[in-house]
Write a protein that holds these residues in place. Structure first.
Motif, mmCIF file in Angstrom:
data_model
loop_
_atom_site.group_PDB
_atom_site.id
_atom_site.type_symbol
_atom_site.label_atom_id
_atom_site.label_comp_id
_atom_site.label_asym_id
_atom_site.label_seq_id
_atom_site.Cartn_x
_atom_site.Cartn_y
_atom_site.Cartn_z
ATOM 1 N N SER A 313 -21.377 -11.622 11.342
ATOM 2 C CA SER A 313 -21.684 -12.063 10.471
ATOM 3 C C SER A 313 -20.555 -12.109 9.169
ATOM 4 N N GLU A 315 -19.681 -13.828 4.804
ATOM 5 C CA GLU A 315 -20.370 -14.985 3.938
ATOM 6 C C GLU A 315 -19.713 -14.318 2.332
ATOM 7 N N SER A 338 -19.527 -19.548 4.249
ATOM 8 C CA SER A 338 -20.204 -18.569 5.531
ATOM 9 C C SER A 338 -19.980 -19.062 6.840
ATOM 10 N N LYS A 340 -20.936 -18.813 10.752
ATOM 11 C CA LYS A 340 -21.953 -17.502 11.463
ATOM 12 C C LYS A 340 -21.376 -18.379 13.374
#
Length: 356
Positions: A313, A315, A338, A340
């Motif tokens: 992940s 962000e 972000s 993903k």
């Protein structure tokens, strides 16, 4: 008695004749005195032994080497959206003055006031960050693509090293985004280790011509805050980002033509001459130039899988503030960036990439 002497002489002559004559000028070796050291010949020059290589540095168990491992095609969803609860971007003073002047003119002419500028937050943008494995293990460069979701969008290509350093491709704001989500440290790192990123958040080439720089500030720090083991032997490296860059200055005055000096007041009264000189001095004093500024701040956090060599992940919050300046691709306001993973990679992405 005489016979004996004659016999001895004859025998001596015979013995002397039998001896071999020695060569004239012959040299005899001088014997070595007793106790003198024996002079032995010098030993042959043997080649110097090759230096033994230094043993490899011991591996620090508290540190890991972060590298991309693209054994198969990998895809990520890269999204830029307005931060929840973010306030509208502040308007620059220059824009406010222009709007006030336009409003006054429209009121004088009786025309309706001009429409107000939209202060809405930036529209969300979404792209697929598509990574491919290298064509050969020794290629030294891994290709990647930034594919926009819009069908009419243009795909951008680039190449990076195994640590995510962008070797070629991309520019401006998109290159900064790629550097933030791709670049990893050069050396092994452990909890508390920090390093820099090759970002250029405020590109001086994007500022208007004639801009005079007065002050700049720059901070680029990524820190590994934790190494967390998982049950399957994997490790999660937690990285925190603190990036900041700002510039202040003003716009240079355009060089205009000098107006011709009028001599009409030469024969005027003294009071009129003083008044004219005062107006001329006031006209010569330039107005102070307004200060222009731009700054970009990024604060983020990511979790990198050490053995798998990819992000779990990532962000960050990106804040852009400008006053009288415009940064291409970096609208003022707060946005959330972000990244993903997309698993499995869509077949249409593989087909689209194969046709390029």
């Amino acid at each position: 008695m005489n016979r004996r002497l004659v016999g001895l002489l004859a025998a001596f002559c015979l013995i002397s004749a039998c001896k071999k004559e020695e060569s004239v000028g012959g040299l005899e070796p001088i014997g070595r005195p007793r106790g003198a050291p024996v002079n032995l010949p010098p030993p042959s020059q043997a080649p110097a032994p090759a230096p033994t290589p230094a043993p490899p540095a011991p591996v620090d168990p508290s540190k890991v080497l972060l590298r991309w491992k693209l054994d198969a095609p990998t895809a990520y969803q890269l999204t830029l959206s307005a931060a929840p609860g973010s306030a509208p971007a502040p308007k620059s003073s220059a824009a406010g003055k222009k709007k006030t002047r336009a409003t006054k003119k429209s009121r004088k002419r009786g025309a309706p006031p001009p429409p107000e500028e939209s202060s809405a937050a930036p529209v969300a943008q979404s792209s697929t960050f598509f990574l491919l494995r290298g064509s050969t293990p020794t290629a030294g460069a891994l290709p990647f693509s930034l594919i926009p979701e819009a069908p009419a969008g243009e795909t951008q290509q680039g190449k990076m090293s195994e640590r995510g350093f962008v070797l070629e491709g991309l520019s401006g704001a998109m290159r900064n985004l790629a550097v933030m989500v791709l670049e990893l440290p050069v050396d092994p790192v452990g909890p508390g280790s920090a390093w820099l990123l090759a970002t250029d958040l405020v590109d001086m080439n994007d500022l208007p011509a004639g801009f005079r720089q007065k002050n700049t500030q720059h901070k680029s720090e990524v820190k590994l805050t934790a190494l967390t083991p998982l049950a399957d032997g994997e490790q999660v490296a937690t990285l925190e980002y603190e990036l900041f860059e700002s510039v202040t200055g003003n716009q240079g005055r355009p060089k205009g033509k000098r107006r011709a000096h009028s001599h009409a007041h030469e024969n005027a009264p003294i009071s009129v001459k003083k008044n004219a000189r005062g107006k001329a001095a006031a006209a010569k004093a330039p107005e102070p130039l307004p200060e222009l500024s731009a700054e970009v701040r990024v604060s983020g956090r990511g979790e990198f899988l050490v053995k798998a060599g990819r992000w779990r992940s990532w962000e960050a919050r990106m804040t852009t503030r400008t006053n009288g300046l415009t940064l291409p691709g970096m609208p003022a306001g707060e946005r959330v960036l972000s990244l993903k993973p997309v698993e499995p990679v869509p077949a249409e992405l593989l087909q689209r990439q194969a046709t390029k």
